[in-house]
Design an enzyme around this catalytic site. Structure first.
Site, short mmCIF file in Angstrom:
data_model
loop_
_atom_site.label_atom_id
_atom_site.label_comp_id
_atom_site.label_asym_id
_atom_site.label_seq_id
_atom_site.Cartn_x
_atom_site.Cartn_y
_atom_site.Cartn_z
N ASN A 7 0.86 -1.18 0.00
CA ASN A 7 0.00 0.00 0.00
C ASN A 7 0.91 1.24 0.00
OD1 ASN A 7 -1.81 2.04 0.56
ND2 ASN A 7 -2.43 1.27 2.56
N LYS A 9 0.03 4.28 -0.02
CA LYS A 9 -0.56 5.43 0.70
C LYS A 9 -0.29 6.71 -0.11
CE LYS A 9 -0.13 2.84 4.93
NZ LYS A 9 0.03 2.82 6.37
N HIS A 91 -9.51 0.57 5.30
CA HIS A 91 -8.18 0.81 5.89
C HIS A 91 -8.31 1.75 7.09
CE1 HIS A 91 -4.08 2.14 6.49
NE2 HIS A 91 -3.73 1.00 5.92
N GLU A 160 -5.24 -5.65 10.57
CA GLU A 160 -4.21 -4.63 10.78
C GLU A 160 -4.52 -3.85 12.06
OE1 GLU A 160 -2.23 -3.40 6.84
OE2 GLU A 160 -4.04 -2.21 7.03
N GLY A 166 2.38 1.71 10.76
CA GLY A 166 3.30 2.83 10.60
C GLY A 166 4.08 3.19 11.85
N SER A 196 3.39 -2.75 10.41
CA SER A 196 4.84 -2.81 10.63
C SER A 196 5.48 -4.14 10.22
CB SER A 196 5.19 -2.44 12.07
OG SER A 196 4.84 -1.09 12.32
P1 PGA Z 1 2.80 -0.18 7.72
O1 PGA Z 1 1.35 0.03 7.08
O2 PGA Z 1 3.41 -1.37 7.04
O3 PGA Z 1 3.54 1.09 7.41
O4 PGA Z 1 2.61 -0.40 9.16
C1 PGA Z 1 0.51 -1.07 6.86
C2 PGA Z 1 -0.79 -0.61 6.27
O5 PGA Z 1 -1.24 0.48 6.58
O6 PGA Z 1 -1.38 -1.32 5.45
#
Ligand code: PGA
Length: 234
Positions: A7, A9, A91, A160, A166, A196
């Site tokens: 993703n 983002k 999400h 998640e 993040g 993460s």
């Molecule tokens: P991250 O995000 O790997 O940066 O924790 C995962 C996500 O939001 O799908």
């Protein structure tokens, strides 16, 4: 066979997205990667990408319309232009930062289900519920299933935990195993873990029972890193 999704983002430009997709596609062909890989670029970078049959490009968001007056949104007319048939729904950033509520998320889910889209549907609890214990966490996730058809054959579920997204702090292996086991009782859809996931924990996470793949943000944005992650899962 595991499913690996990236993703983007609000990262990458149109130019760097095209480079990224080309790099991943070439790597998958050269290394005979047969896992399914999904990439979710920002909507400004969507295009008609020619990719191998296991690499799919999806949309991070789309309104439940073909077209119309919805300032700042895109509709399926814009996705159809590029043959995009995969979407991310629910999400945590859309839920908690953009304020999408469960009623609207379910409406979106059902709109795209009726059109036969592959839907990666995200659920996960905030820190408060995590700290309150397992039944609180499961109760919170159950509410995120409101109006969602867990028997839809185009569904991929993603667990998640909000507090792990993040932050660099992934959910513990035992906790992932516990939640995924519970979720696997509710649906036969593949269940991804996200929050993460990175090069140094992917091997451990991907081998947890009932973890069918990973949804990755931060650690996937550099193509070489994402290549390594896919390699570890192959
Ligand atoms: P991250 O995000 O790997 O940066 O924790 C995962 C996500 O939001 O799908």
């Amino acid at each position: 066979m595991k499913i690996i999704a990236s993703n983007f983002k609000t990262n990458h430009t149109r130019a760097t997205t095209a480079q990224f997709i080309h790099r991943i596609d070439k790597f998958m062909i050269d290394d005979n990667i047969t896992q399914t890989v999904y990439l979710f670029p920002p909507s400004t970078a969507l295009d008609s990408f020619e990719t191998n049959q296991n690499l799919h490009i999806g949309a991070q968001n789309c309104h439940w319309v073909k077209s119309g007056s919805y300032t700042g949104e895109i509709g399926t007319q814009q996705l159809d232009e590029f043959g995009i048939k995969t979407i991310l729904i629910g999400h945590s950033e859309r839920r908690h930062t953009m304020g999408e509520n469960q009623k609207d998320i379910a409406k979106k889910f059902n709109y795209f289900k009726a059109l036969g889209y592959r839907i990666i549907y995200c659920v996960g609890e905030p820190l408060e519920q995590k700290q309150a214990g397992l039944s609180s966490t499961l109760g919170y996730i159950q509410e995120q299933f409101g109006g969602i058809d867990l028997t839809y054959d185009g569904l991929i579920l993603a667990y998640e935990p909000v507090w792990a997204i993040g932050t660099g702090i992934s959910c513990g292996i035992d906790d992932i195993a516990t939640i995924h086991k519970k979720l696997a009782k509710k649906t036969t859809a593949p269940i991804l873990y996200g929050g993460s996931v990175k090069q140094d924990n992917i091997k451990e996470i991907i081998n947890i029972p009932n973890v069918d793949g990973a949804l990755i943000g931060t650690a996937s944005w550099v193509a070489d890193d994402f290549v390594n992650i896919i390699k570890f899962c192959n």
